[in-house]
Design a protein around this motif. Structure first.
Motif, PDB file in Angstrom:
ATOM      1  N   ASP A 177       6.172   0.485  -2.929  1.00 52.93           N
ATOM      2  CA  ASP A 177       7.360  -0.076  -3.557  1.00 52.93           C
ATOM      3  C   ASP A 177       7.754  -1.295  -2.723  1.00 52.93           C
ATOM      4  O   ASP A 177       6.961  -1.771  -1.900  1.00 52.93           O
ATOM      5  CB  ASP A 177       8.493   0.955  -3.623  1.00 52.93           C
ATOM      6  N   VAL A 178       8.965  -1.775  -2.902  1.00 50.82           N
ATOM      7  CA  VAL A 178       9.432  -2.968  -2.191  1.00 50.82           C
ATOM      8  C   VAL A 178       9.243  -2.793  -0.682  1.00 50.82           C
ATOM      9  O   VAL A 178       9.664  -1.788  -0.097  1.00 50.82           O
ATOM     10  CB  VAL A 178      10.915  -3.228  -2.506  1.00 50.82           C
ATOM     11  N   GLY A 179       8.600  -3.753  -0.064  1.00 51.11           N
ATOM     12  CA  GLY A 179       8.426  -3.740   1.387  1.00 51.11           C
ATOM     13  C   GLY A 179       7.272  -2.922   1.896  1.00 51.11           C
ATOM     14  O   GLY A 179       7.049  -2.848   3.116  1.00 51.11           O
ATOM     15  N   ILE A 180       6.509  -2.305   1.003  1.00 55.01           N
ATOM     16  CA  ILE A 180       5.378  -1.463   1.393  1.00 55.01           C
ATOM     17  C   ILE A 180       4.106  -2.004   0.746  1.00 55.01           C
ATOM     18  O   ILE A 180       4.073  -2.270  -0.458  1.00 55.01           O
ATOM     19  CB  ILE A 180       5.592   0.004   0.977  1.00 55.01           C
ATOM     20  N   SER A 181       3.056  -2.141   1.555  1.00 51.87           N
ATOM     21  CA  SER A 181       1.794  -2.726   1.099  1.00 51.87           C
ATOM     22  C   SER A 181       0.715  -1.663   0.955  1.00 51.87           C
ATOM     23  O   SER A 181       0.893  -0.500   1.350  1.00 51.87           O
ATOM     24  CB  SER A 181       1.325  -3.781   2.108  1.00 51.87           C
ATOM     25  N   VAL A 182      -0.418  -2.085   0.416  1.00 50.40           N
ATOM     26  CA  VAL A 182      -1.582  -1.195   0.342  1.00 50.40           C
ATOM     27  C   VAL A 182      -1.995  -0.768   1.741  1.00 50.40           C
ATOM     28  O   VAL A 182      -2.327   0.409   1.977  1.00 50.40           O
ATOM     29  CB  VAL A 182      -2.752  -1.899  -0.387  1.00 50.40           C
ATOM     30  N   ALA A 183      -1.974  -1.688   2.685  1.00 50.78           N
ATOM     31  CA  ALA A 183      -2.329  -1.349   4.074  1.00 50.78           C
ATOM     32  C   ALA A 183      -1.382  -0.285   4.632  1.00 50.78           C
ATOM     33  O   ALA A 183      -1.814   0.628   5.366  1.00 50.78           O
ATOM     34  CB  ALA A 183      -2.288  -2.605   4.939  1.00 50.78           C
ATOM     35  N   ASP A 184      -0.099  -0.371   4.295  1.00 52.24           N
ATOM     36  CA  ASP A 184       0.856   0.643   4.739  1.00 52.24           C
ATOM     37  C   ASP A 184       0.522   2.009   4.144  1.00 52.24           C
ATOM     38  O   ASP A 184       0.603   3.039   4.828  1.00 52.24           O
ATOM     39  CB  ASP A 184       2.275   0.252   4.332  1.00 52.24           C
ATOM     40  N   MET A 185       0.120   2.025   2.871  1.00 51.43           N
ATOM     41  CA  MET A 185      -0.230   3.292   2.241  1.00 51.43           C
ATOM     42  C   MET A 185      -1.460   3.920   2.885  1.00 51.43           C
ATOM     43  O   MET A 185      -1.574   5.148   2.959  1.00 51.43           O
ATOM     44  CB  MET A 185      -0.475   3.081   0.744  1.00 51.43           C
ATOM     45  N   ALA A 188      -9.062   2.036 -11.369  1.00 49.16           N
ATOM     46  CA  ALA A 188      -7.639   1.823 -11.138  1.00 49.16           C
ATOM     47  C   ALA A 188      -7.299   2.182  -9.698  1.00 49.16           C
ATOM     48  O   ALA A 188      -7.880   3.089  -9.111  1.00 49.16           O
ATOM     49  CB  ALA A 188      -6.826   2.666 -12.107  1.00 49.16           C
ATOM     50  N   GLY A 189      -6.332   1.474  -9.141  1.00 45.23           N
ATOM     51  CA  GLY A 189      -5.899   1.746  -7.781  1.00 45.23           C
ATOM     52  C   GLY A 189      -5.344   0.498  -7.147  1.00 45.23           C
ATOM     53  O   GLY A 189      -5.220  -0.552  -7.770  1.00 45.23           O
ATOM     54  N   GLY A 190      -4.991   0.603  -5.884  1.00 45.92           N
ATOM     55  CA  GLY A 190      -4.452  -0.533  -5.167  1.00 45.92           C
ATOM     56  C   GLY A 190      -3.018  -0.818  -5.553  1.00 45.92           C
ATOM     57  O   GLY A 190      -2.294   0.036  -6.067  1.00 45.92           O
ATOM     58  N   ASP A 191      -2.586  -2.032  -5.295  1.00 48.27           N
ATOM     59  CA  ASP A 191      -1.222  -2.469  -5.556  1.00 48.27           C
ATOM     60  C   ASP A 191      -0.882  -2.289  -7.035  1.00 48.27           C
ATOM     61  O   ASP A 191      -1.530  -2.877  -7.902  1.00 48.27           O
ATOM     62  CB  ASP A 191      -1.095  -3.940  -5.153  1.00 48.27           C
TER      63      ASP A 191
END
Length: 354
Positions: free
Chosen positions: A116-124, A144-147
């Motif tokens: 969500d806001v402020g969170i990236s794929v790398a963070d996940m 399907a996947g990623g951002d």
């Protein structure tokens, strides 16, 4: 201070989980509004709140919105949301994200998180080191996947085209003037889709340079964040934070359509009626912006079944958003309810609270 269940935005939430990890510095809240249809799905927001009660209000409203969004999208998911409370310096570390992952894991599958806001794929990816109850992870090829942002933008784009057809009786976006508030992950992609379809754009963002650069790229114009809601246009598209449609801002609108991706656009439920009294067509936010969670859900359930989610299936499901909106608008016209009221009644019935 009032008890949690006395707060205006508490809506019989099943779980509100406060998390504090001293070693990493993590402070977070996970709210599960409903698991009636399945595990509560919804992203994690990383945000600096002026006060902690702002974070509580946000997570309560966002999680309820996810219950409605997932139900209306026909997904086997309930609604949940998480907020990580950023400090003044917006400090975010792998240790903090892993601590959050352990908190998600501790809920035993009741909550599935994503960006969500402020969170990236790398963070996940950091969160996923501690829990399997996570989606929005990198995808390969046509899977399907990623951002989820591009899928959210695609659904909003389709919804805006449906609104223009329904309200303005125009089958083409050529020359349709859209004022976009927020040009980040979703709003920026939406602007590009609209520009490719011939729309005229006015853009605003708290990052003036980003808005100016995108406008120059797409041949659009810019307005300040204070001016964007008063731009004389065909569609006002809010794609930043929520709560922006109140008495004053609705009075300032110079657009016959409001359709965008921001969550909880109505400051209070009664503002749906204020829009209707001005004859402004409103696309309920959790209906038009469901593209991202559709992608997240397809990815997550495919993973639990040991397969990859096909992006074409995701786009097909997102393609159902326009018809859903038209059905809501037609019922609103026939019933005398607002589009927001129609959507809420349908969603509440679907989650067993109607």
């Amino acid at each position: 201070m009032s008890a949690m269940w006395d707060l205006p935005d508490y809506d019989d939430h099943e779980i509100v989980h406060f998390i504090r990890d001293i070693d990493s510095g993590l402070s977070a809240i996970i709210a599960l509004h409903s698991t009636h249809l399945g595990p509560a799905g919804g992203g994690t927001r990383f945000w600096h709140y002026a006060d902690k009660m702002g974070a509580v209000k946000d997570v309560l409203r966002l999680s309820r919105g996810m219950s409605y969004k997932n139900a209306m999208a026909g997904l086997p998911m309930g609604g949940g949301k998480a907020v990580i409370l950023a400090d003044d310096s917006r400090t975010k570390t792998p240790e903090m994200l892993e601590a959050f992952g352990r908190a998600v894991e501790g809920l035993g599958g009741k909550y599935v998180t994503a960006e969500d806001v402020g969170i990236s794929v790398a963070d996940m990816l950091e969160v996923a080191k501690q829990t399997s109850y996570v989606s929005g992870l990198p995808a390969q090829g046509d899977h399907a996947g990623g951002d989820p942002g591009p899928f959210t933008a695609f659904g909003i784009f389709l919804g805006i085209r449906a609104a223009v057809r329904h309200k303005l009786d125009r089958d083409s976006m050529d020359g349709v003037h859209v004022a976009i508030q927020g040009t980040g992950s979703v709003g920026g992609r939406l602007a590009r889709l609209l520009a490719e379809d011939g729309a005229k754009l006015t853009l605003a963002d708290i990052n003036d340079d980003a808005a100016n650069d995108l406008a120059a790229e797409l041949g659009g114009e810019t307005a300040s964040t204070d001016e964007i809601m008063g731009v004389d246009c065909d569609v006002f598209s809010p794609n930043a934070l929520g709560g922006i449609l109140d008495d004053a801002s609705i009075a300032a609108l110079q657009a016959p359509i409001v359709a965008g991706g921001a969550n909880n656009q109505l400051a209070r439920p009664e503002h749906g009626r204020v829009l209707a009294e001005r004859d402004i067509l409103y696309a309920p936010d959790y209906v038009i912006n469901a593209g991202g969670i559709i992608s997240v859900a397809h990815e997550y359930f495919a993973k639990t079944e040991g397969r990859e989610a096909d992006v074409s299936d995701v786009r097909e499901r997102i393609g159902e958003i326009p018809d859903r909106l038209v059905s809501i608008w037609e019922e609103a016209k026939d019933s005398g309810l607002t589009s927001a009221e129609v959507a809420d009644k349908r969603a509440q019935t679907l989650i067993g609270r109607g």
